[in-house]
Motif scaffolding. Structure first.
Motif, short mmCIF file in Angstrom:
data_model
loop_
_atom_site.label_atom_id
_atom_site.label_comp_id
_atom_site.label_asym_id
_atom_site.label_seq_id
_atom_site.Cartn_x
_atom_site.Cartn_y
_atom_site.Cartn_z
N PHE A 10 0.82 -1.21 0.00
CA PHE A 10 0.00 0.00 0.00
C PHE A 10 0.86 1.27 0.00
CE2 PHE A 10 -2.81 3.28 1.65
CZ PHE A 10 -3.96 3.04 0.92
N PHE A 11 1.80 1.34 0.91
CA PHE A 11 2.57 2.58 1.07
C PHE A 11 3.83 2.62 0.21
CE2 PHE A 11 0.23 2.50 5.14
CZ PHE A 11 -0.41 3.71 5.01
N ARG A 12 4.58 1.55 0.17
CA ARG A 12 5.85 1.57 -0.55
C ARG A 12 5.65 1.38 -2.05
NH1 ARG A 12 10.99 3.27 0.36
NH2 ARG A 12 12.51 1.67 -0.06
N ALA A 13 4.89 0.35 -2.44
CA ALA A 13 4.65 0.08 -3.85
C ALA A 13 3.55 0.96 -4.42
CB ALA A 13 4.30 -1.39 -4.06
N LYS A 14 2.76 1.57 -3.54
CA LYS A 14 1.64 2.42 -3.95
C LYS A 14 0.74 1.69 -4.95
CE LYS A 14 4.10 6.52 -2.83
NZ LYS A 14 4.98 7.55 -3.22
N ASN A 15 0.36 0.47 -4.54
CA ASN A 15 -0.42 -0.41 -5.40
C ASN A 15 -1.66 -0.87 -4.63
OD1 ASN A 15 -1.41 -2.44 -7.04
ND2 ASN A 15 0.61 -3.17 -7.62
N PRO A 16 -2.72 -0.03 -4.58
CA PRO A 16 -3.91 -0.40 -3.82
C PRO A 16 -4.55 -1.73 -4.22
CG PRO A 16 -3.95 1.94 -4.26
CD PRO A 16 -2.80 1.36 -5.06
N PRO A 17 -4.63 -2.08 -5.52
CA PRO A 17 -5.21 -3.39 -5.84
C PRO A 17 -4.42 -4.56 -5.22
CG PRO A 17 -5.22 -2.01 -7.78
CD PRO A 17 -4.40 -1.29 -6.75
N LEU A 18 -3.10 -4.45 -5.23
CA LEU A 18 -2.28 -5.48 -4.60
C LEU A 18 -2.51 -5.47 -3.09
CD1 LEU A 18 -0.11 -7.66 -4.76
CD2 LEU A 18 1.61 -5.83 -4.63
#
Length: 72
Positions: A10-18
């Motif tokens: 969520f925070f580092r990859a900034k990938n909400p679906p993941l």
């Protein structure tokens, strides 16, 4: 690992679906832990209920944030 995975996705990859997939796995794991613990020690199972509630809330919140921030 699942807690750290959610934070990373969520925070580092900034990938909400993941992050949604990650938090779903976390929630399933937490519910299973509470269920298994309840069978062995009811008081310990009760003690896990706030964590179950928190992961349920986190799942709903993450899913809503992912929905509102769809790419493209």
């Amino acid at each position: 690992m699942l807690n750290a995975g959610w934070t990373w996705s969520f925070f580092r990859a900034k990938n909400p679906p993941l992050a949604v997939l990650e938090v779903l796995a976390l929630e399933a794991s937490t519910v299973d832990l509470a269920r298994r613990t309840w069978r062995l020690d009811r008081n310990a199972g009760i003690a896990l209920l706030p964590y179950v509630a928190w992961t349920t809330y986190a799942t709903a919140l993450t899913a809503e944030l992912a929905r509102r921030n769809r790419r493209g």
